[in-house]
Scaffold this active site. Sequence first.
Site, PDB file in Angstrom:
ATOM      1  N   GLY A  18       0.769  -1.246   0.000  1.00  0.00           N
ATOM      2  CA  GLY A  18       0.000   0.000   0.000  1.00  0.00           C
ATOM      3  C   GLY A  18       0.796   1.289   0.000  1.00  0.00           C
ATOM      4  O   GLY A  18       0.258   2.334   0.361  1.00  0.00           O
ATOM      5  N   SER A  19       2.059   1.245  -0.458  1.00  0.00           N
ATOM      6  CA  SER A  19       2.815   2.507  -0.450  1.00  0.00           C
ATOM      7  C   SER A  19       2.252   3.498  -1.477  1.00  0.00           C
ATOM      8  O   SER A  19       2.276   4.708  -1.252  1.00  0.00           O
ATOM      9  CB  SER A  19       4.305   2.261  -0.677  1.00  0.00           C
ATOM     10  OG  SER A  19       4.545   1.841  -1.995  1.00  0.00           O
ATOM     11  N   ARG A  68     -14.663 -14.742  -9.917  1.00  0.00           N
ATOM     12  CA  ARG A  68     -14.702 -13.407 -10.511  1.00  0.00           C
ATOM     13  C   ARG A  68     -16.095 -12.793 -10.492  1.00  0.00           C
ATOM     14  O   ARG A  68     -16.280 -11.616 -10.165  1.00  0.00           O
ATOM     15  CB  ARG A  68     -14.160 -13.472 -11.938  1.00  0.00           C
ATOM     16  CG  ARG A  68     -14.045 -12.122 -12.565  1.00  0.00           C
ATOM     17  CD  ARG A  68     -13.494 -12.198 -13.937  1.00  0.00           C
ATOM     18  NE  ARG A  68     -12.057 -12.121 -13.932  1.00  0.00           N
ATOM     19  CZ  ARG A  68     -11.316 -12.238 -15.029  1.00  0.00           C
ATOM     20  NH1 ARG A  68     -11.876 -12.458 -16.176  1.00  0.00           N
ATOM     21  NH2 ARG A  68     -10.011 -12.147 -14.947  1.00  0.00           N
ATOM     22  N   ILE A  95      -7.016  -9.449 -11.859  1.00  0.00           N
ATOM     23  CA  ILE A  95      -7.340  -8.879 -13.167  1.00  0.00           C
ATOM     24  C   ILE A  95      -8.850  -8.631 -13.254  1.00  0.00           C
ATOM     25  O   ILE A  95      -9.640  -9.531 -12.958  1.00  0.00           O
ATOM     26  CB  ILE A  95      -6.862  -9.824 -14.294  1.00  0.00           C
ATOM     27  CG1 ILE A  95      -5.333  -9.900 -14.256  1.00  0.00           C
ATOM     28  CG2 ILE A  95      -7.349  -9.348 -15.652  1.00  0.00           C
ATOM     29  CD1 ILE A  95      -4.736 -10.953 -15.168  1.00  0.00           C
ATOM     30  N   LEU A  96      -9.210  -7.405 -13.625  1.00  0.00           N
ATOM     31  CA  LEU A  96     -10.634  -7.067 -13.745  1.00  0.00           C
ATOM     32  C   LEU A  96     -11.114  -7.429 -15.162  1.00  0.00           C
ATOM     33  O   LEU A  96     -10.413  -7.182 -16.138  1.00  0.00           O
ATOM     34  CB  LEU A  96     -10.838  -5.578 -13.476  1.00  0.00           C
ATOM     35  CG  LEU A  96     -10.463  -5.121 -12.058  1.00  0.00           C
ATOM     36  CD1 LEU A  96     -10.414  -3.600 -11.968  1.00  0.00           C
ATOM     37  CD2 LEU A  96     -11.442  -5.691 -11.012  1.00  0.00           C
ATOM     38  N   HIS A 112       1.990   0.642 -13.068  1.00  0.00           N
ATOM     39  CA  HIS A 112       2.728  -0.578 -13.393  1.00  0.00           C
ATOM     40  C   HIS A 112       4.232  -0.300 -13.347  1.00  0.00           C
ATOM     41  O   HIS A 112       4.684   0.718 -13.880  1.00  0.00           O
ATOM     42  CB  HIS A 112       2.310  -1.059 -14.787  1.00  0.00           C
ATOM     43  CG  HIS A 112       2.933  -2.363 -15.158  1.00  0.00           C
ATOM     44  ND1 HIS A 112       2.492  -3.564 -14.637  1.00  0.00           N
ATOM     45  CD2 HIS A 112       3.979  -2.659 -15.970  1.00  0.00           C
ATOM     46  CE1 HIS A 112       3.233  -4.547 -15.124  1.00  0.00           C
ATOM     47  NE2 HIS A 112       4.150  -4.015 -15.929  1.00  0.00           N
TER      48      HIS A 112
HETATM   49  C1  GAR Z   1       4.030  -1.408  -7.149  1.00  0.00           C
HETATM   50  O1  GAR Z   1       5.355  -1.490  -7.582  1.00  0.00           O
HETATM   51  C2  GAR Z   1       3.075  -1.455  -8.328  1.00  0.00           C
HETATM   52  O2  GAR Z   1       3.550  -0.801  -9.461  1.00  0.00           O
HETATM   53  C3  GAR Z   1       2.996  -2.938  -8.573  1.00  0.00           C
HETATM   54  O3  GAR Z   1       2.950  -3.510  -7.285  1.00  0.00           O
HETATM   55  C4  GAR Z   1       3.641  -2.659  -6.377  1.00  0.00           C
HETATM   56  C5  GAR Z   1       2.694  -2.339  -5.239  1.00  0.00           C
HETATM   57  O4  GAR Z   1       3.342  -1.623  -4.243  1.00  0.00           O
HETATM   58  N1  GAR Z   1       1.844  -3.269  -9.335  1.00  0.00           N
HETATM   59  C6  GAR Z   1       1.817  -4.235 -10.231  1.00  0.00           C
HETATM   60  O5  GAR Z   1       2.771  -4.950 -10.458  1.00  0.00           O
HETATM   61  C7  GAR Z   1       0.495  -4.420 -10.931  1.00  0.00           C
HETATM   62  N2  GAR Z   1       0.674  -5.141 -12.132  1.00  0.00           N
HETATM   63  P1  GAR Z   1       2.505  -0.882  -3.114  1.00  0.00           P
HETATM   64  O6  GAR Z   1       1.512  -1.913  -2.559  1.00  0.00           O
HETATM   65  O7  GAR Z   1       3.525  -0.491  -2.083  1.00  0.00           O
HETATM   66  O8  GAR Z   1       1.806   0.297  -3.727  1.00  0.00           O
END
Ligand code: GAR
Length: 192
Positions: A18-19, A68, A95-96, A112
């Site tokens: 969740g950053s 889903r 995936i939605l 991404h």
């Molecule tokens: C992030 O690096 C985001 O870009 C990636 O997961 C991480 C989540 O970090 N997302 C994907 O790979 C989606 N395909 P976070 O939970 O700290 O925001």
Amino acid sequence: MEKSPGKKNTAVFISGRGSNLKSLIKYSKTKKSLIRIVLVVSDNLSAKGLIYANKSKINNIVIKYSNRKTFEGRLLKLLKRNNVDLICLAGFMKILSGKFIKQFYKPILNIHPSLLPKYKGLNTHNRAIQNKDKYSGATVHIVNHKLDSGKIILQKKVKILKTDSEKSLAKKVLKIEHKIYSKAIIKLLASD
Ligand code: GAR
């Protein structure tokens, strides 16, 4: 949920740390923010990111993914009930479906960790290092029915050094992610 004039009611979907959610919450609290986060959804009960939603007293819910159809049905009801105008996927690892995207009928953004169209899917940092790429980066794009393939709203590069490991590259890219997500939202909504 009431609409706040000038701000888009936004739902953030997470699965883990969740950053990015944390940085979106920070942005949403700025004076000029174009969004109001009305809902955080996680498909994972132990997502650490839920802490940030709770800290900021943002309505949050865990929806377990059984299949889903049920998952997306519950999501759509929830989004409607909360008058959601924009969804931001922030480390959301499900995936939605195209059907969901059509039924929601409003923008869905995703962040991404690669320079799309390169490295859709998982293990982006490892793949960039293995291919000896000079740059990696992050992309914010519109979500469509094809994985990581919707219109690119914003992208920013980082240099890959010879000394970079998957971990050090992920850290650099994440820093960029935190900078570009809110900028991409502004760019998207400015053209509204
Ligand atoms: C992030 O690096 C985001 O870009 C990636 O997961 C991480 C989540 O970090 N997302 C994907 O790979 C989606 N395909 P976070 O939970 O700290 O925001």
